[in-house]
Design a protein around this motif. Structure first.
Motif, PDB file in Angstrom:
ATOM      1  N   ILE A  78      12.757  87.211 -13.276  1.00 46.32           N
ATOM      2  CA  ILE A  78      12.739  87.155 -12.201  1.00 46.32           C
ATOM      3  C   ILE A  78      12.471  88.946 -12.007  1.00 46.32           C
ATOM      4  CG2 ILE A  78      13.821  87.189 -10.286  1.00 46.32           C
ATOM      5  CD1 ILE A  78      15.514  85.276 -11.339  1.00 46.32           C
ATOM      6  N   ARG A  97      11.544  80.131 -13.181  1.00 50.67           N
ATOM      7  CA  ARG A  97      12.599  81.647 -13.069  1.00 50.67           C
ATOM      8  C   ARG A  97      10.401  82.288 -13.746  1.00 50.67           C
ATOM      9  NH1 ARG A  97      13.718  82.828 -18.516  1.00 50.67           N
ATOM     10  NH2 ARG A  97      13.617  80.974 -20.081  1.00 50.67           N
ATOM     11  N   GLY A 101       9.268  87.666 -11.293  1.00 54.62           N
ATOM     12  CA  GLY A 101       8.949  87.606  -9.453  1.00 54.62           C
ATOM     13  C   GLY A 101       8.418  88.928  -8.613  1.00 54.62           C
TER      14      GLY A 101
END
Length: 615
Positions: free
Chosen positions: A235, A540, A239
């Motif tokens: 992440i 993820r 992310g």
């Protein structure tokens, strides 16, 4: 993990009823017990611990989104499979689209924090238990901290940052504000899980005796640490930080989390407590299949498992819900249907790419039997998926799209197998389907495949709740792959290659001579197929929102394999079925996090909703 039902109602009364599942709880009946009595009796204290285990969300065979008949689990919601039934919301009406639900796989705060509160209560009262020795307290404290950390992991992978509550909350009608805890940052929740699991591992034993062999040990706690840290690292790397860190993790944290995951995985592997299951090295497909069968959970590879016991009322429904059509024994069945995309993910044993050989020089390849098209594929495919022609019990899986009479004359199956799929040609009656499917209509598989992994061919009672196959929460194969992924992220390709090749060697497939992240992820997809990982991995890695052609879920429907029986020479040819009667999927970037339930938002005005959702 052996479990028994022992309900803990906050700090209040306990209703205890022991079953045959609890090897480590003396079997006798109890009346209503007060908390004061519990903390004076080690047997009752351990009964509370059983209850803490029982309330863990292990996302096992019985874990479905809403109703089980909808067939929405972690496999069918990824690109591994479809649901077979023509049911709402995403497995009917092929002309429609399905947008991933805002609350998919939600864990309501009102539910999950009840179990966290039970852990907090147990931890706070444990110190006052005069009936326990210091060593017994230390062990129970480590177990309860591991369980609490596991609860937080189930939440953080859905919501990002959540309120971090580690002390019992006391209800005061004059100070309700004290109960309305705001969300912590996502990185802080992962830090908490890592810290709790690492410290629990220090106080848990390396092994357990027979009376507690399904309870957490040191390596169970390290397994949670490895998995959670790997998620956090991904992440951070892939992310985006939003809402001032309530969701997302700073990219600067990626290497730290990957190193934590690597170290925990390494400790598990190097401990020597677990080995890759390889009791039938001369039959790789059967060897891999056996690892997941009933009665085989204590196989040396499972680190943490959920056990089931029909006599104790703790069986599951997997076999009944997922039996191939002709093996259903009176309805249901057919559940999870692997896609052709998943089948072709499995390579050939020489390591070549796994696309099936359906054409040659622009013409269909003609096979004597449908099963022949899968010759020399990765042995794990034969252990994980029922294909047309796969042996099953005393017969074979039969899935056929239809018959070919001439270059211009075909007769496809039009109904499910018991619907009379026959046609007469030159006075001879032919079946246009197999006994296990072939048409787009009805309940049978629409892809040509059924899930074999976990399905018990020896089961004779095909009713609900009669299955006892254990669920692998953590097994050693995952941690070779966790180590490989973390090593690649840390630019340690040589160790990643070694770890992946350990998995491939056991599987019976050619070893790799070089490694990259794509190969690591590919191996993970195959080795851990249908075990609940792929959906969360796609999230993820932040690939789920990509187009299906790029490896994502946008535009994904799932492709079928259509065997046609050419009656002119009694051969079989194959087509790809692109127009499955399933909805086209849409995965939006907001779906990387789950919408917080409105009731939870209403009960705590200090909560902030996740990005992309309205209150």
């Amino acid at each position: 993990m052996n479990t028994t039902i022992i309900r803990n109602i906050g700090c209040g009364l306990l209703l205890l009823g022991a079953t045959a599942c609890a090897d480590y709880l003396e079997k006798e009946a109890f009346d209503i017990i007060t908390p004061e009595q519990v903390w004076k009796d080690p047997k009752l204290i351990n009964g509370v611990m059983v209850n803490l285990y029982d309330n863990m969300n292990l996302e096992d065979f019985n874990y479905w989104q809403r109703d089980a008949w909808r067939l929405q689990n972690a496999s069918s919601m990824s690109d591994e499979a479809q649901g077979s039934f023509q049911k709402d919301p995403m497995f009917d009406n092929g002309n429609a689209t399905y947008t991933y639900e805002d609350a998919l796989f939600e864990q309501k705060f009102s539910d999950r924090y009840k179990f966290i509160r039970n852990c907090n209560d147990f931890i706070s009262q444990l110190e006052e238990a005069t009936s326990l020795s210091d060593s017994e307290k230390k062990l129970l404290l480590a177990e309860s901290r591991f369980i609490r950390a596991f609860h937080y992991f189930t939440m953080v992978k859905r919501y990002g940052g959540v309120p971090l509550i580690t002390e019992p909350q006391v209800y005061d009608p004059n100070n309700l504000e004290a109960l309305m805890v705001p969300r912590d940052k996502e990185v802080d929740i992962y830090n908490f899980i890592v810290k709790e699991s690492q410290e629990a591992a220090q106080d848990l034993p390396e092994t357990r005796g027979a009376d507690a062999k399904y309870r957490a040990n040191k390596y169970v706690a390290l397994a949670l640490c490895s998995r959670a840290a790997l998620y956090a690292g991904s992440i951070a790397r892939y992310g985006t930080v939003q809402l001032d860190g309530l969701v997302g993790i700073p990219s600067s944290e990626a290497d730290r989390f990957f190193q934590i995951s690597y170290d925990a995985s390494k400790a598990i592997i190097n401990s020597g407590q677990y080995t890759l299951y390889n009791k039938k090295p001369d039959n790789k497909a059967q060897n891999y299949c056996d690892m997941f069968l009933k009665g085989n959970g204590d196989n040396g590879e499972y680190i943490f498992q959920k056990q089931y016991n029909v006599a104790g009322g703790k069986g599951h429904d997997w076999d009944k819900r997922n039996a191939p059509f002709s093996y259903r024994a009176g309805g249901w069945g057919c559940g999870i249907a692997p896609t052709l995309e998943m089948v072709e993910t499995y390579e050939y044993i020489d390591g070549s790419e796994g696309t099936l050989k359906l054409e040659e020089n622009g013409k269909p390849v003609r096979y004597d039997k449908p099963y022949d098209v899968f010759t020399n594929k990765d042995p794990r495919l034969f252990a994980s998926v029922y294909m047309p022609g796969s042996p099953c019990q005393t017969t074979e899986i039969e899935w056929m799209r239809g018959i070919i009479v001439s270059d211009n004359e075909r007769y496809p199956a039009t109904s499910q197998p018991d619907g009379g799929n026959t046609v007469e040609v030159n006075g001879v009656t032919y079946s246009t389907s197999g006994k296990d499917g072939g048409a787009d209509a009805g309940d049978a598989s629409k892809t040509g495949f059924y899930q074999k992994k976990f399905w018990d061919e020896t089961l004779t009672d095909m009713n609900m709740g009669k299955s006892e196959t254990p669920w692998p929460v953590f097994r050693l194969g995952e941690f070779y792959l966790n180590l490989a992924e973390a090593a690649m992220e840390l630019n340690n390709s040589s160790e990643a290659l070694e770890a992946v090749n350990k998995i491939r060697e056991r599987a019976g497939i050619a070893l790799l001579s070089s490694i990259n992240m794509e190969k690591v992820r590919h191996e993970r997809r195959v080795e851990l197929a249908f075990e609940g990982h792929r959906f969360w991995d796609m999230k993820r890695w932040r690939i789920a929102h990509l187009d299906a052609k790029q490896g994502g879920l946008n535009g994904f429907r799932g492709t079928a394999l259509y065997p046609w029986h050419d009656i002119r020479d009694d051969k079989y040819v194959f087509e790809r079925g692109y127009n499955s009667p399933k909805q086209l999927r849409i995965f939006l970037e907001k779906n990387y996090y789950t919408k917080i339930n409105q009731d939870d938002m209403n009960s705590n005005p200090n909560l902030i909703q996740n990005p992309g959702f309205t209150n």
